[in-house]
Design an enzyme around this catalytic site. Sequence first.
Site, PDB file in Angstrom:
ATOM      1  N   GLY A 394       0.806  -1.209   0.000  1.00 19.52           N
ATOM      2  CA  GLY A 394       0.000   0.000   0.000  1.00 19.52           C
ATOM      3  C   GLY A 394       0.839   1.257   0.000  1.00 19.52           C
ATOM      4  O   GLY A 394       2.038   1.233  -0.310  1.00 19.52           O
ATOM      5  N   ARG A 396       2.247   3.173   2.288  1.00 21.03           N
ATOM      6  CA  ARG A 396       3.498   3.197   3.046  1.00 21.03           C
ATOM      7  C   ARG A 396       4.560   2.349   2.353  1.00 21.03           C
ATOM      8  O   ARG A 396       5.723   2.751   2.263  1.00 21.03           O
ATOM      9  CB  ARG A 396       3.296   2.703   4.490  1.00 21.03           C
ATOM     10  CG  ARG A 396       4.543   2.937   5.358  1.00 21.03           C
ATOM     11  CD  ARG A 396       4.385   2.428   6.789  1.00 21.03           C
ATOM     12  NE  ARG A 396       5.469   2.889   7.635  1.00 21.03           N
ATOM     13  CZ  ARG A 396       6.653   2.289   7.760  1.00 21.03           C
ATOM     14  NH1 ARG A 396       6.914   1.179   7.079  1.00 21.03           N
ATOM     15  NH2 ARG A 396       7.592   2.777   8.555  1.00 21.03           N
ATOM     16  N   CYS A 397       4.164   1.186   1.853  1.00 20.90           N
ATOM     17  CA  CYS A 397       5.114   0.314   1.155  1.00 20.90           C
ATOM     18  C   CYS A 397       5.739   1.009  -0.048  1.00 20.90           C
ATOM     19  O   CYS A 397       6.889   0.742  -0.398  1.00 20.90           O
ATOM     20  CB  CYS A 397       4.419  -0.956   0.659  1.00 20.90           C
ATOM     21  SG  CYS A 397       3.783  -2.037   1.945  1.00 20.90           S
ATOM     22  N   MET A 398       4.974   1.891  -0.705  1.00 16.46           N
ATOM     23  CA  MET A 398       5.418   2.504  -1.952  1.00 16.46           C
ATOM     24  C   MET A 398       6.202   3.795  -1.740  1.00 16.46           C
ATOM     25  O   MET A 398       6.501   4.495  -2.713  1.00 16.46           O
ATOM     26  CB  MET A 398       4.207   2.791  -2.844  1.00 16.46           C
ATOM     27  CG  MET A 398       3.478   1.551  -3.319  1.00 16.46           C
ATOM     28  SD  MET A 398       2.231   1.899  -4.570  1.00 16.46           S
ATOM     29  CE  MET A 398       1.075   2.924  -3.657  1.00 16.46           C
TER      30      MET A 398
END
Length: 407
Positions: A394, A396-398
Amino acid sequence: MANALNNFSEIGKLQQVMLHRPGKELENLLPDYLEQLLFDDIPFLEQARKEHDFFANTLREQGIDVLYLEDLAAEALHTDSLKQQFLSEYLDEAYVTGKETRKEIEDFFLAIKDTREFIDQTMAGLHKKQLSISKNLNLSDMVEDNYPFYIDPMPNLYFSRDSFAIIGKSVSLNKMYAKTRRRETLYGKYIFQHHPMFSKESINLLYNRDFDTRIEGGDILVLSPQVLAIGISQRTDVSSIEKIARNIFASEASFQHILAFNIGEERKFMHLDTVFTMVDYDKFTIHPEIEEHLVVYSIAKKQGDPEIVEETDSLEQILCRYLDLSAVEFIRCGGGDFTAAAREQWNDGSNTLAIAPGEVIVYDRNPMTNQKLEAAGVTLHRIPGSELVRGRGGPRCMSMPFVRDKL
């Protein structure tokens, strides 16, 4: 550039962030090889880019400076010798061992004169249809002849959080869990060693990519200038947390405690930030499935070896104690309904990116979790993610925050 890195919280106003715009590496995903490349499905690149551009523009509209991994990497290779050095390491780590094959592949890459195009090609991998290599009798060149790639693509790169992490003014240059992702950290190595942004200062490494145990950035949360949370997960070893703790306590003076969250080793959880993120001073998203059996260990800065204790309080009490809060609020993924929670956690409902205290970016596809966030007073910026989410990550991951305001 002074203070090129500054990240002492999860929620301080975000000033500068690094992303990776999905590239042709996604078009090199093939059904037979999805599992080894850590994908469950194949995103449609054109739509994934539209969604990612919407994400980047949402950040820019809030006054945030958006940098791209691919640009920084290209700018870091500002001499022919650096480009050659990078390529040599890249081919070593791509396991290109046959002498003649390696020479022809090396010539193919060095013929790409535009450095940004060169970087894009290294990320995309090298399909056999792109280069006809002369046959020879070298076993290394002949084995796996039916495999479609000379060099595997790196489709996970748009999850820019994982390959390194900014902690305070330092960097954890990570050792990735899966062999297929280990080349990703090579870009960070060259950026922090050779990019003009960092060339006037020596970047302190808290962890290095050649260490022998794994750790990934999705497991590292900077809860405050004094406290980190790190997940013990499918992707991060206990021994890695012990190593990084010693280095943090020795070189980042403000940090006094690390909370190690044992979230288990299931792929659906993967990283701590897929089940737990900080959205305000006293508010956190959480996936209800981890709450009952979650074990938290505290690692305290001490003279000599850090002191490690298994915490026995509830997670709420642990967070209140270490973050000096009177109470905390958990915003449960799916509103606490286990069916909705499982579905929305799979679609990264718990994976929020805070851009200021109480202000976050979320996928629009998780309505129950988003409703609970808004009911808790959190401001939401919704982005589409029907294709991006296929890689199981999501907002934060990106994103890789470089600079946040201090709280």
